[in-house]
Motif scaffolding. Structure first.
Motif, PDB file in Angstrom:
ATOM      1  N   THR A   3     -31.479  64.868 -53.246  1.00 42.54           N
ATOM      2  CA  THR A   3     -32.308  65.184 -51.602  1.00 42.54           C
ATOM      3  C   THR A   3     -32.019  63.954 -50.758  1.00 42.54           C
ATOM      4  O   THR A   3     -31.972  62.918 -51.475  1.00 42.54           O
ATOM      5  CB  THR A   3     -33.671  65.373 -51.969  1.00 42.54           C
ATOM      6  N   PRO A   4     -31.464  64.310 -49.535  1.00 45.16           N
ATOM      7  CA  PRO A   4     -31.411  63.179 -48.722  1.00 45.16           C
ATOM      8  C   PRO A   4     -32.453  62.201 -48.829  1.00 45.16           C
ATOM      9  O   PRO A   4     -33.456  62.617 -48.550  1.00 45.16           O
ATOM     10  CB  PRO A   4     -31.168  63.886 -47.620  1.00 45.16           C
ATOM     11  N   LEU A   5     -32.172  60.880 -48.749  1.00 41.45           N
ATOM     12  CA  LEU A   5     -33.468  59.778 -48.485  1.00 41.45           C
ATOM     13  C   LEU A   5     -33.692  60.015 -47.028  1.00 41.45           C
ATOM     14  O   LEU A   5     -33.189  60.317 -46.162  1.00 41.45           O
ATOM     15  CB  LEU A   5     -32.670  58.511 -48.364  1.00 41.45           C
ATOM     16  N   SER A   6     -35.062  59.657 -47.003  1.00 47.28           N
ATOM     17  CA  SER A   6     -35.664  59.525 -45.739  1.00 47.28           C
ATOM     18  C   SER A   6     -35.106  58.290 -45.181  1.00 47.28           C
ATOM     19  O   SER A   6     -34.676  57.497 -45.504  1.00 47.28           O
ATOM     20  CB  SER A   6     -37.215  59.385 -45.762  1.00 47.28           C
ATOM     21  N   ALA A   7     -35.213  58.365 -43.552  1.00 47.59           N
ATOM     22  CA  ALA A   7     -34.536  57.206 -42.885  1.00 47.59           C
ATOM     23  C   ALA A   7     -35.217  56.008 -43.267  1.00 47.59           C
ATOM     24  O   ALA A   7     -34.738  54.878 -43.632  1.00 47.59           O
ATOM     25  CB  ALA A   7     -34.980  57.558 -41.368  1.00 47.59           C
ATOM     26  N   SER A   8     -36.612  55.976 -43.421  1.00 46.00           N
ATOM     27  CA  SER A   8     -37.230  54.804 -43.924  1.00 46.00           C
ATOM     28  C   SER A   8     -36.798  54.248 -45.501  1.00 46.00           C
ATOM     29  O   SER A   8     -36.388  53.245 -45.704  1.00 46.00           O
ATOM     30  CB  SER A   8     -38.809  54.973 -44.203  1.00 46.00           C
ATOM     31  N   ALA A   9     -36.625  55.353 -46.415  1.00 44.38           N
ATOM     32  CA  ALA A   9     -36.132  54.794 -47.527  1.00 44.38           C
ATOM     33  C   ALA A   9     -34.735  54.344 -47.553  1.00 44.38           C
ATOM     34  O   ALA A   9     -34.294  53.565 -48.288  1.00 44.38           O
ATOM     35  CB  ALA A   9     -36.166  56.232 -48.521  1.00 44.38           C
TER      36      ALA A   9
END
Length: 310
Positions: A3-9
């Protein structure tokens, strides 16, 4: 598959790898949503911009062109090694590529020669555009090459991927040549994806897959050990005084790979390792910065206590 990382991650992953990051505008929500899928993710793709100048290149990669709307990548890596985040989500960077290459990336084995363009790469790869004219003459500064490897390693580490998950645009889409050019100076050794992947592998082997981020600044001082005196004048990009003592301490403390050859010059790898130390111990980092490659007397003493204290 991931799953794509969140921007913060993603931001944490990059900074955790010692990358200097600049956030450009509303990059967290700037994307091509509604124009195709975003995920599952399989790897990291490296490009060159065919432009020069940081501001100009970042603007193009963020906004795109009338025929190819932005963002054209997720991060722009300038010649000083700073990553400018311009978008997150689907971006127009990879285009159609070879499904056999994708299968190799997923399996983390060497990629075959690309000879087809039948698979959407924009949904499957994170993309970094790196500022270079792409004429095979414009040189890649070593600090920029190191930032490329660290940015890729940060995302690989966050997903648990190996170095074979990092590919160049030329390995994905027939007819592409990026990235290419000499390292360090005109006529220098050629930049290759094999070299980038080798450095990514070193970085991934250099510390645990889940980097620790202490909630409070830790002080590694141990009273039973007296550190050596700080070498006056020790600074990035200088060879006098020698940086070998600093490099040995960084290795002993786990911030510099033991395979890195010691040298008098306080070069990019030493600078990046010092930044890693500062990220773990922000007390000794210069105020107001996220990436501090210079070691001062207090940081020097703390690092040596951490490395050699009993």
């Amino acid at each position: 598959m991931a799953t794509p990382l969140s921007a913060s991650a993603a931001l944490s992953a990059l900074r955790g790898e010692g990358v200097n990051v600049v956030e450009v505008g509303s990059w967290r929500t700037h994307n091509r949503a509604g124009h195709g899928a975003w995920g599952p993710m399989h790897g990291v793709m490296i490009h060159h911009t065919v432009t020069e100048g940081t501001a100009h290149s970042v603007a193009i990669c963020r906004d795109g062109y009338s025929t190819l709307p932005g963002p054209l990548c997720h991060g722009v890596i300038d010649k000083a090694g700073t990553v400018h985040m311009v978008g997150w989500g689907r971006a127009n960077h990879a285009g159609l590529g070879d499904d056999d290459v994708l299968a190799a990336v997923i399996a983390e084995r060497p990629v075959p020669a690309d000879n087809e363009a039948n698979t959407d790469g924009n949904s499957r790869f994170y993309g970094f555009e790196c500022i270079n004219l792409g004429d095979n003459v414009d040189p890649w500064p070593e600090v920029q090459v190191e930032a490329i490897a660290r940015a890729a390693a940060g995302l690989c580490r966050a997903h648990g991927w190996g170095a074979e998950s990092v590919i160049g645009h030329h390995e994905w889409q027939p007819g592409k040549v990026d990235p290419r050019g000499p390292i360090g100076k005109k006529g220098g050794p050629a930049l290759t994806m094999a070299k980038i992947r080798a450095r990514v592998a070193e970085l991934l082997d250099d510390k645990p897959s889940k980097p620790s981020t202490p909630s409070k600044p830790s002080t590694p001082a141990k009273p039973t050990y007296t550190p050596p005196a700080f070498p006056k004048g020790l600074a990035p990009n200088k060879a006098t005084p020698s940086a070998k003592g600093l490099q040995r301490a960084l290795k002993a403390a786990g911030y510099l790979a033991k395979s890195v050859a010691e040298a008098d010059n306080y070069g990019p790898r030493t600078q990046a390792a010092v930044a890693k130390f500062h990220n773990a111990h922000p007390t000794y980092r210069a105020a107001g910065v996220n990436y501090d490659p210079a070691i001062g007397p207090k940081g020097w003493a703390a690092l040596h206590r951490l490395a050699y204290g009993k």
